[in-house]
Design a protein around this motif. Sequence first.
Motif, mmCIF file in Angstrom:
data_model
loop_
_atom_site.group_PDB
_atom_site.id
_atom_site.type_symbol
_atom_site.label_atom_id
_atom_site.label_comp_id
_atom_site.label_asym_id
_atom_site.label_seq_id
_atom_site.Cartn_x
_atom_site.Cartn_y
_atom_site.Cartn_z
ATOM 1 N N TYR A 98 -5.732 7.357 -7.410
ATOM 2 C CA TYR A 98 -4.334 7.392 -6.994
ATOM 3 C C TYR A 98 -3.362 6.954 -8.091
ATOM 4 C CZ TYR A 98 -6.663 8.199 -2.620
ATOM 5 O OH TYR A 98 -7.482 8.720 -1.662
ATOM 6 N N ARG A 124 0.817 -1.220 0.000
ATOM 7 C CA ARG A 124 0.000 0.000 0.000
ATOM 8 C C ARG A 124 0.849 1.268 0.000
ATOM 9 N NH1 ARG A 124 -3.914 -3.397 2.320
ATOM 10 N NH2 ARG A 124 -6.016 -2.966 1.533
ATOM 11 N N PHE A 170 -4.776 11.898 2.624
ATOM 12 C CA PHE A 170 -3.705 10.911 2.725
ATOM 13 C C PHE A 170 -3.145 10.597 1.340
ATOM 14 C CE2 PHE A 170 -1.840 6.705 2.960
ATOM 15 C CZ PHE A 170 -1.117 6.765 4.134
ATOM 16 N N PRO A 213 -1.034 7.727 -0.631
ATOM 17 C CA PRO A 213 -0.475 6.370 -0.533
ATOM 18 C C PRO A 213 0.890 6.225 -1.196
ATOM 19 C CG PRO A 213 -2.234 6.428 -2.162
ATOM 20 C CD PRO A 213 -2.216 7.782 -1.512
ATOM 21 N N LEU A 241 -9.274 6.247 2.998
ATOM 22 C CA LEU A 241 -8.192 7.217 2.913
ATOM 23 C C LEU A 241 -8.786 8.611 3.110
ATOM 24 C CD1 LEU A 241 -7.669 4.809 0.615
ATOM 25 C CD2 LEU A 241 -5.557 6.086 0.318
ATOM 26 N N MET A 297 -5.013 6.670 6.883
ATOM 27 C CA MET A 297 -5.727 5.645 6.139
ATOM 28 C C MET A 297 -5.816 4.383 6.984
ATOM 29 S SD MET A 297 -3.473 3.461 3.428
ATOM 30 C CE MET A 297 -4.840 2.303 3.435
ATOM 31 N N GLY A 329 -10.252 12.245 -1.037
ATOM 32 C CA GLY A 329 -10.157 10.987 -0.311
ATOM 33 C C GLY A 329 -10.979 9.886 -0.954
ATOM 34 N N ASP A 370 -11.212 -0.114 2.440
ATOM 35 C CA ASP A 370 -10.075 0.811 2.498
ATOM 36 C C ASP A 370 -10.605 2.228 2.669
ATOM 37 O OD1 ASP A 370 -9.117 -1.613 1.145
ATOM 38 O OD2 ASP A 370 -7.259 -0.491 0.848
#
Length: 436
Positions: free
Chosen positions: A320, A133, A302, A304, A288, A266, A332, A286
Amino acid sequence: MKKLVCILSGLVLWSAGQIRAEETEKNDAKENTFSMNIQIRPRAEYRNGVLFPRYKGEEATGFINNRARLTMNYERDNLSVGLSAQHVGVWGQDPQIDKNGRFILNEAWAQLDFGHGLFAKLGRQSLIYDDERILGGLDWNVAGRYHDALKLGYQDAGNQLHLILSFNQNDEKTIGGTYYAPGGQPYKTMQTLWYQHKFSQDFRASFLFMNLGIEPENPEEKKADTKYMQTLGTNLYYLPGNWTFGGTFYYQFGKTVTNRDVSAFMWAVNAACQIDPKWKIGIGSDYLSGDGDNSEGTYKAFDPLYGTHHKFYGAMDYFYASKFIGKNMNPGLWDNQLSIAYKPSKKVNLSLAYHYFSITSDIEVRPGEEASRGLGSELDFQVDWEIMKDVKLSAGYSTMLAGETMEVVKGGSKSSWQDWGWLSLNINPRVFMTKW
Protein backbone atom coordinates in the motif's frame (compact mmCIF):
# COMPACT_ATOMS: atom_id res chain seq x y z
CA MET A 1 -24.94 15.41 3.50
CA LYS A 2 -26.17 18.85 2.27
CA LYS A 3 -28.62 19.06 5.20
CA LEU A 4 -25.85 18.26 7.65
CA VAL A 5 -23.64 21.00 6.16
CA CYS A 6 -26.50 23.52 6.50
CA ILE A 7 -27.19 22.53 10.11
CA LEU A 8 -23.54 22.77 11.17
CA SER A 9 -23.07 26.05 9.31
CA GLY A 10 -26.18 27.46 10.98
CA LEU A 11 -24.95 26.46 14.41
CA VAL A 12 -21.59 28.09 13.75
CA LEU A 13 -23.22 31.39 12.69
CA TRP A 14 -25.63 31.34 15.64
CA SER A 15 -22.80 30.79 18.11
CA ALA A 16 -20.77 33.57 16.53
CA GLY A 17 -23.62 35.99 17.21
CA GLN A 18 -24.06 34.77 20.78
CA ILE A 19 -20.45 35.34 21.77
CA ARG A 20 -19.96 38.82 20.28
CA ALA A 21 -21.16 40.46 23.47
CA GLU A 22 -18.98 38.15 25.55
CA GLU A 23 -15.94 39.01 23.42
CA THR A 24 -16.36 42.73 24.11
CA GLU A 25 -16.19 42.09 27.86
CA LYS A 26 -13.15 39.82 27.51
CA ASN A 27 -11.00 42.14 25.41
CA ASP A 28 -9.01 43.31 28.43
CA ALA A 29 -8.18 39.71 29.36
CA LYS A 30 -7.00 38.54 25.93
CA GLU A 31 -3.68 36.74 25.69
CA ASN A 32 -1.45 36.44 22.66
CA THR A 33 0.44 33.15 22.64
CA PHE A 34 3.15 32.30 20.17
CA SER A 35 4.97 28.97 19.86
CA MET A 36 7.57 27.75 17.40
CA ASN A 37 8.95 24.31 16.59
CA ILE A 38 12.20 23.70 14.75
CA GLN A 39 12.88 20.25 13.31
CA ILE A 40 16.03 18.98 11.64
CA ARG A 41 15.68 15.28 10.78
CA PRO A 42 18.35 13.63 8.61
CA ARG A 43 17.93 9.91 7.91
CA ALA A 44 20.50 7.63 6.31
CA GLU A 45 19.13 4.54 4.53
CA TYR A 46 20.68 1.38 3.16
CA ARG A 47 18.28 -0.23 0.67
CA ASN A 48 18.65 -3.78 -0.56
CA GLY A 49 15.05 -4.75 -1.32
CA VAL A 50 12.75 -2.14 0.22
CA LEU A 51 9.36 -1.17 -1.32
CA PHE A 52 9.88 -3.95 -3.91
CA PRO A 53 11.94 -7.16 -3.71
CA ARG A 54 15.20 -6.90 -5.66
CA TYR A 55 16.12 -9.20 -8.51
CA LYS A 56 19.30 -11.26 -8.61
CA GLY A 57 22.31 -9.16 -9.48
CA GLU A 58 20.77 -5.83 -8.46
CA GLU A 59 23.06 -3.87 -6.18
CA ALA A 60 22.16 -2.21 -2.90
CA THR A 61 21.91 1.57 -2.68
CA GLY A 62 22.24 4.23 0.00
CA PHE A 63 21.40 7.88 0.58
CA ILE A 64 20.67 10.47 3.27
CA ASN A 65 17.41 12.38 3.14
CA ASN A 66 16.59 15.38 5.31
CA ARG A 67 13.64 17.33 6.63
CA ALA A 68 14.16 20.93 7.73
CA ARG A 69 10.87 22.24 9.12
CA LEU A 70 9.86 25.45 10.88
CA THR A 71 6.40 25.47 12.49
CA MET A 72 4.80 28.56 14.01
CA ASN A 73 1.52 28.82 15.89
CA TYR A 74 -0.29 31.91 17.15
CA GLU A 75 -3.29 31.85 19.50
CA ARG A 76 -5.58 34.34 21.12
CA ASP A 77 -9.21 34.21 22.26
CA ASN A 78 -11.22 32.40 19.57
CA LEU A 79 -8.45 32.46 16.94
CA SER A 80 -5.53 30.14 16.12
CA VAL A 81 -3.21 30.34 13.12
CA GLY A 82 -0.63 27.75 12.08
CA LEU A 83 2.13 28.00 9.51
CA SER A 84 4.72 25.34 8.74
CA ALA A 85 7.43 25.61 6.10
CA GLN A 86 9.78 22.80 5.13
CA HIS A 87 12.58 21.85 2.80
CA VAL A 88 12.86 18.13 2.10
CA GLY A 89 15.19 16.23 -0.14
CA VAL A 90 18.30 14.08 -0.43
CA TRP A 91 21.77 15.25 0.49
CA GLY A 92 23.53 16.24 -2.73
CA GLN A 93 20.51 16.65 -5.01
CA ASP A 94 20.69 20.45 -4.95
CA PRO A 95 23.62 22.45 -6.33
CA GLN A 96 25.86 24.38 -3.95
CA ILE A 97 24.58 27.60 -5.50
CA ASP A 98 20.85 26.89 -5.39
CA LYS A 99 18.14 29.11 -6.88
CA ASN A 100 15.24 26.68 -7.15
CA GLY A 101 13.37 27.91 -4.04
CA ARG A 102 11.92 24.55 -2.95
CA PHE A 103 11.17 25.74 0.60
CA ILE A 104 7.38 25.37 0.69
CA LEU A 105 4.50 25.86 3.11
CA ASN A 106 3.31 22.38 4.06
CA GLU A 107 0.77 23.79 6.54
CA ALA A 108 -1.14 27.06 6.44
CA TRP A 109 -4.40 27.13 8.37
CA ALA A 110 -6.58 29.29 10.59
CA GLN A 111 -9.05 28.09 13.21
CA LEU A 112 -11.98 30.19 14.41
CA ASP A 113 -13.50 29.17 17.74
CA PHE A 114 -17.11 30.27 18.10
CA GLY A 115 -17.68 29.16 21.68
CA HIS A 116 -19.86 26.34 22.99
CA GLY A 117 -17.37 23.85 21.48
CA LEU A 118 -17.91 24.95 17.87
CA PHE A 119 -15.03 25.79 15.51
CA ALA A 120 -14.01 26.09 11.88
CA LYS A 121 -10.52 25.28 10.60
CA LEU A 122 -9.59 26.02 7.00
CA GLY A 123 -6.49 25.78 4.86
CA ARG A 124 -3.67 23.30 4.34
CA GLN A 125 -3.65 20.91 7.27
CA SER A 126 -2.88 17.34 8.30
CA LEU A 127 -5.88 15.06 8.85
CA ILE A 128 -5.08 12.47 11.53
CA TYR A 129 -7.95 10.30 12.74
CA ASP A 130 -8.22 7.27 15.01
CA ASP A 131 -5.41 4.76 14.42
CA GLU A 132 -4.45 6.41 11.07
CA ARG A 133 -5.57 3.48 8.90
CA ILE A 134 -7.67 5.73 6.62
CA LEU A 135 -6.47 9.29 7.36
CA GLY A 136 -2.96 9.72 8.76
CA GLY A 137 -0.11 12.22 8.97
CA LEU A 138 2.48 9.88 7.37
CA ASP A 139 5.23 11.39 9.50
CA TRP A 140 7.69 8.62 8.53
CA ASN A 141 7.77 10.02 4.99
CA VAL A 142 10.23 12.88 4.72
CA ALA A 143 7.49 15.18 3.36
CA GLY A 144 4.46 14.04 5.41
CA ARG A 145 0.87 14.19 4.13
CA TYR A 146 -1.45 17.23 4.02
CA HIS A 147 -4.88 18.20 2.67
CA ASP A 148 -6.46 21.48 1.54
CA ALA A 149 -9.76 21.46 3.40
CA LEU A 150 -12.40 23.15 5.53
CA LYS A 151 -13.14 21.45 8.82
CA LEU A 152 -16.29 22.31 10.81
CA GLY A 153 -16.45 20.81 14.26
CA TYR A 154 -17.98 20.50 17.69
CA GLN A 155 -16.26 19.25 20.84
CA ASP A 156 -17.13 18.78 24.49
CA ALA A 157 -15.86 16.55 27.31
CA GLY A 158 -17.25 13.35 25.82
CA ASN A 159 -17.94 14.03 22.14
CA GLN A 160 -16.17 15.18 19.00
CA LEU A 161 -17.89 15.78 15.66
CA HIS A 162 -16.00 16.87 12.53
CA LEU A 163 -17.23 17.59 9.01
CA ILE A 164 -14.37 17.89 6.50
CA LEU A 165 -14.98 19.38 3.06
CA SER A 166 -12.53 19.64 0.18
CA PHE A 167 -12.70 20.67 -3.48
CA ASN A 168 -9.51 20.47 -5.57
CA GLN A 169 -8.39 21.67 -8.99
CA ASN A 170 -5.01 21.31 -10.68
CA ASP A 171 -5.04 24.99 -11.77
CA GLU A 172 -7.19 28.10 -12.11
CA LYS A 173 -9.70 27.44 -14.90
CA THR A 174 -10.91 29.84 -17.55
CA ILE A 175 -13.46 27.92 -19.60
CA GLY A 176 -15.09 24.50 -19.69
CA GLY A 177 -14.38 21.21 -18.01
CA THR A 178 -13.03 20.25 -14.63
CA TYR A 179 -10.37 17.78 -15.74
CA TYR A 180 -8.18 17.02 -12.76
CA ALA A 181 -4.64 16.35 -13.92
CA PRO A 182 -2.18 14.18 -11.93
CA GLY A 183 0.51 15.83 -9.83
CA GLY A 184 -1.75 17.56 -7.31
CA GLN A 185 -4.03 16.19 -4.61
CA PRO A 186 -5.18 12.65 -5.48
CA TYR A 187 -8.89 13.39 -5.32
CA LYS A 188 -11.27 15.95 -6.80
CA THR A 189 -13.75 16.25 -3.94
CA MET A 190 -13.98 14.84 -0.45
CA GLN A 191 -16.64 15.02 2.26
CA THR A 192 -15.89 13.24 5.53
CA LEU A 193 -18.00 13.00 8.67
CA TRP A 194 -16.24 11.75 11.81
CA TYR A 195 -17.75 11.31 15.27
CA GLN A 196 -16.11 10.04 18.44
CA HIS A 197 -17.72 9.35 21.81
CA LYS A 198 -15.69 8.87 24.95
CA PHE A 199 -17.64 6.47 27.16
CA SER A 200 -15.01 6.54 29.93
CA GLN A 201 -11.30 7.06 30.47
CA ASP A 202 -10.79 3.48 29.28
CA PHE A 203 -13.17 3.18 26.32
CA ARG A 204 -13.91 5.28 23.25
CA ALA A 205 -15.55 4.57 19.91
CA SER A 206 -15.60 6.51 16.65
CA PHE A 207 -17.51 6.45 13.37
CA LEU A 208 -16.27 7.65 9.95
CA PHE A 209 -18.05 8.22 6.64
CA MET A 210 -16.12 9.49 3.61
CA ASN A 211 -17.44 10.31 0.15
CA LEU A 212 -14.52 10.58 -2.26
CA GLY A 213 -14.78 11.92 -5.80
CA ILE A 214 -11.96 10.93 -8.16
CA GLU A 215 -11.69 11.99 -11.79
CA PRO A 216 -10.15 9.61 -14.35
CA GLU A 217 -7.17 10.91 -16.29
CA ASN A 218 -8.48 12.20 -19.62
CA PRO A 219 -6.13 14.97 -20.85
CA GLU A 220 -7.53 14.99 -24.40
CA GLU A 221 -11.24 15.47 -23.73
CA LYS A 222 -10.75 17.48 -20.52
CA LYS A 223 -14.28 16.90 -19.34
CA ALA A 224 -15.59 15.99 -15.93
CA ASP A 225 -16.40 12.35 -15.29
CA THR A 226 -16.02 12.11 -11.53
CA LYS A 227 -16.60 8.71 -9.93
CA TYR A 228 -17.62 8.50 -6.29
CA MET A 229 -16.57 5.91 -3.75
CA GLN A 230 -17.76 5.76 -0.14
CA THR A 231 -15.92 4.44 2.92
CA LEU A 232 -17.87 3.67 6.09
CA GLY A 233 -16.53 2.25 9.33
CA THR A 234 -15.77 2.32 13.02
CA ASN A 235 -12.79 2.28 15.36
CA LEU A 236 -12.84 1.01 18.95
CA TYR A 237 -10.23 1.54 21.66
CA TYR A 238 -10.32 -0.08 25.12
CA LEU A 239 -7.67 0.29 27.83
CA PRO A 240 -8.38 -1.84 30.94
CA GLY A 241 -5.45 -1.82 33.36
CA ASN A 242 -2.21 -2.91 31.70
CA TRP A 243 -4.01 -4.08 28.56
CA THR A 244 -4.78 -2.23 25.34
CA PHE A 245 -7.37 -3.51 22.85
CA GLY A 246 -8.16 -2.04 19.44
CA GLY A 247 -10.64 -2.93 16.74
CA THR A 248 -11.34 -1.47 13.30
CA PHE A 249 -13.81 -2.26 10.52
CA TYR A 250 -14.40 -0.42 7.23
CA TYR A 251 -16.54 -1.12 4.19
CA GLN A 252 -16.19 0.53 0.76
CA PHE A 253 -18.81 0.87 -1.96
CA GLY A 254 -19.57 3.08 -4.96
CA LYS A 255 -17.60 3.21 -8.23
CA THR A 256 -14.00 2.91 -9.39
CA VAL A 257 -12.54 5.34 -11.93
CA THR A 258 -13.14 2.63 -14.56
CA ASN A 259 -16.83 2.57 -13.56
CA ARG A 260 -16.81 -0.83 -11.82
CA ASP A 261 -19.02 -1.32 -8.78
CA VAL A 262 -17.04 -1.47 -5.50
CA SER A 263 -17.70 -3.87 -2.63
CA ALA A 264 -14.63 -4.19 -0.39
CA PHE A 265 -13.83 -4.34 3.30
CA MET A 266 -11.09 -4.45 5.90
CA TRP A 267 -10.89 -5.39 9.56
CA ALA A 268 -8.13 -5.19 12.13
CA VAL A 269 -7.85 -6.35 15.74
CA ASN A 270 -4.94 -5.92 18.10
CA ALA A 271 -4.04 -6.35 21.75
CA ALA A 272 -1.03 -5.38 23.85
CA CYS A 273 -0.03 -5.98 27.45
CA GLN A 274 2.37 -3.89 29.53
CA ILE A 275 3.84 -6.76 31.56
CA ASP A 276 5.94 -4.47 33.74
CA PRO A 277 7.59 -1.04 33.31
CA LYS A 278 10.20 -2.57 30.99
CA TRP A 279 8.42 -5.24 28.93
CA LYS A 280 5.48 -4.98 26.55
CA ILE A 281 4.08 -7.59 24.15
CA GLY A 282 1.54 -7.26 21.36
CA ILE A 283 -0.42 -9.26 18.83
CA GLY A 284 -2.52 -8.15 15.87
CA SER A 285 -4.18 -9.09 12.61
CA ASP A 286 -5.12 -6.89 9.63
CA TYR A 287 -7.27 -8.22 6.76
CA LEU A 288 -7.86 -6.21 3.56
CA SER A 289 -10.00 -7.78 0.83
CA GLY A 290 -8.45 -8.18 -2.63
CA ASP A 291 -9.41 -8.51 -6.29
CA GLY A 292 -6.68 -10.79 -7.67
CA ASP A 293 -6.86 -11.40 -11.43
CA ASN A 294 -10.46 -10.22 -11.73
CA SER A 295 -10.80 -7.42 -14.30
CA GLU A 296 -14.58 -7.46 -14.68
CA GLY A 297 -17.60 -7.35 -12.40
CA THR A 298 -17.52 -6.01 -8.85
CA TYR A 299 -14.20 -4.63 -7.64
CA LYS A 300 -13.40 -6.27 -4.29
CA ALA A 301 -10.03 -4.77 -3.33
CA PHE A 302 -10.05 -2.46 -0.31
CA ASP A 303 -8.11 0.81 -0.60
CA PRO A 304 -6.74 2.17 2.74
CA LEU A 305 -6.60 5.58 1.03
CA TYR A 306 -4.59 8.22 2.91
CA GLY A 307 -3.56 6.31 5.99
CA THR A 308 -0.09 5.87 7.48
CA HIS A 309 0.61 2.47 5.88
CA HIS A 310 4.20 2.32 7.18
CA LYS A 311 2.77 2.04 10.68
CA PHE A 312 0.87 -1.21 10.01
CA TYR A 313 1.98 -3.36 7.07
CA GLY A 314 5.68 -3.86 7.74
CA ALA A 315 8.47 -1.29 7.91
CA MET A 316 9.83 -2.25 4.46
CA ASP A 317 6.69 -0.74 2.87
CA TYR A 318 5.92 -3.56 0.43
CA PHE A 319 2.16 -3.06 0.78
CA TYR A 320 0.00 0.00 0.00
CA ALA A 321 2.95 2.38 0.43
CA SER A 322 4.05 0.90 -2.94
CA LYS A 323 1.99 -0.71 -5.69
CA PHE A 324 1.46 -4.33 -6.66
CA ILE A 325 2.79 -5.22 -10.10
CA GLY A 326 0.48 -6.19 -12.94
CA LYS A 327 -2.28 -4.15 -14.51
CA ASN A 328 -4.89 -3.17 -11.91
CA MET A 329 -3.72 -5.97 -9.61
CA ASN A 330 -4.62 -5.66 -5.94
CA PRO A 331 -4.77 -9.16 -4.40
CA GLY A 332 -5.41 -7.84 -0.88
CA LEU A 333 -3.43 -8.53 2.27
CA TRP A 334 -3.68 -10.51 5.49
CA ASP A 335 -0.99 -9.37 7.93
CA ASN A 336 -0.57 -11.27 11.22
CA GLN A 337 1.86 -9.71 13.68
CA LEU A 338 3.68 -10.39 16.93
CA SER A 339 5.72 -7.70 18.69
CA ILE A 340 7.81 -7.23 21.80
CA ALA A 341 9.26 -4.05 23.29
CA TYR A 342 11.89 -3.66 25.99
CA LYS A 343 12.72 -0.41 27.78
CA PRO A 344 16.01 -0.88 29.67
CA SER A 345 16.05 2.77 30.80
CA LYS A 346 13.96 5.92 30.62
CA LYS A 347 15.84 7.05 27.52
CA VAL A 348 16.20 3.82 25.54
CA ASN A 349 13.53 1.65 23.93
CA LEU A 350 14.01 -1.54 21.85
CA SER A 351 11.31 -3.21 19.75
CA LEU A 352 11.05 -6.27 17.52
CA ALA A 353 8.05 -7.09 15.28
CA TYR A 354 7.30 -10.19 13.20
CA HIS A 355 4.85 -10.12 10.27
CA TYR A 356 3.47 -13.01 8.25
CA PHE A 357 1.85 -11.82 5.01
CA SER A 358 -0.73 -13.51 2.77
CA ILE A 359 -2.92 -12.37 -0.10
CA THR A 360 -6.70 -12.59 0.30
CA SER A 361 -7.79 -13.45 -3.26
CA ASP A 362 -6.90 -16.02 -5.90
CA ILE A 363 -4.26 -15.30 -8.53
CA GLU A 364 -2.44 -17.48 -11.04
CA VAL A 365 1.26 -18.12 -10.56
CA ARG A 366 1.27 -19.73 -14.01
CA PRO A 367 -1.54 -20.20 -16.56
CA GLY A 368 -4.02 -22.66 -15.08
CA GLU A 369 -2.17 -22.90 -11.75
CA GLU A 370 -3.29 -20.91 -8.72
CA ALA A 371 -0.61 -19.40 -6.49
CA SER A 372 -0.22 -20.14 -2.81
CA ARG A 373 -1.67 -17.32 -0.74
CA GLY A 374 1.39 -17.09 1.53
CA LEU A 375 3.77 -14.23 0.68
CA GLY A 376 6.48 -14.51 3.31
CA SER A 377 7.69 -13.13 6.64
CA GLU A 378 9.24 -9.83 7.69
CA LEU A 379 11.27 -9.00 10.80
CA ASP A 380 11.54 -5.36 11.93
CA PHE A 381 13.93 -4.26 14.66
CA GLN A 382 14.13 -0.68 16.00
CA VAL A 383 16.00 1.15 18.76
CA ASP A 384 15.21 4.67 20.02
CA TRP A 385 17.58 6.60 22.27
CA GLU A 386 16.86 10.03 23.76
CA ILE A 387 20.37 11.48 23.72
CA MET A 388 19.36 14.74 25.37
CA LYS A 389 16.32 16.97 25.63
CA ASP A 390 14.77 17.49 22.16
CA VAL A 391 17.27 15.14 20.48
CA LYS A 392 16.49 11.49 19.66
CA LEU A 393 18.58 8.95 17.77
CA SER A 394 16.70 6.07 16.09
CA ALA A 395 17.90 3.11 14.05
CA GLY A 396 16.23 0.14 12.43
CA TYR A 397 16.94 -3.02 10.50
CA SER A 398 14.44 -5.17 8.58
CA THR A 399 14.56 -8.26 6.41
CA MET A 400 11.95 -9.95 4.20
CA LEU A 401 11.91 -13.72 3.70
CA ALA A 402 9.73 -13.98 0.59
CA GLY A 403 7.96 -16.92 -1.06
CA GLU A 404 7.16 -17.63 -4.70
CA THR A 405 3.87 -15.72 -4.67
CA MET A 406 5.73 -12.55 -3.65
CA GLU A 407 7.46 -12.68 -7.03
CA VAL A 408 4.06 -12.74 -8.76
CA VAL A 409 2.52 -9.78 -6.91
CA LYS A 410 5.62 -7.63 -6.21
CA GLY A 411 8.36 -8.85 -8.57
CA GLY A 412 11.96 -9.53 -7.59
CA SER A 413 13.56 -12.86 -6.74
CA LYS A 414 12.62 -14.89 -3.66
CA SER A 415 16.11 -16.40 -3.56
CA SER A 416 17.75 -12.96 -3.25
CA TRP A 417 18.44 -11.62 0.23
CA GLN A 418 16.17 -8.64 0.95
CA ASP A 419 17.03 -6.22 3.76
CA TRP A 420 16.95 -2.57 4.75
CA GLY A 421 18.63 -0.47 7.43
CA TRP A 422 18.37 3.13 8.54
CA LEU A 423 19.72 5.64 11.07
CA SER A 424 17.93 8.88 11.93
CA LEU A 425 18.61 11.86 14.19
CA ASN A 426 15.55 13.93 15.16
CA ILE A 427 16.31 17.38 16.59
CA ASN A 428 13.04 19.05 17.54
CA PRO A 429 13.16 21.93 20.06
CA ARG A 430 10.11 24.04 20.88
CA VAL A 431 9.99 27.73 21.77
CA PHE A 432 6.95 28.98 23.72
CA MET A 433 6.16 32.63 24.40
CA THR A 434 3.15 34.43 25.90
CA LYS A 435 2.56 38.19 25.72
CA TRP A 436 -0.07 40.15 27.65
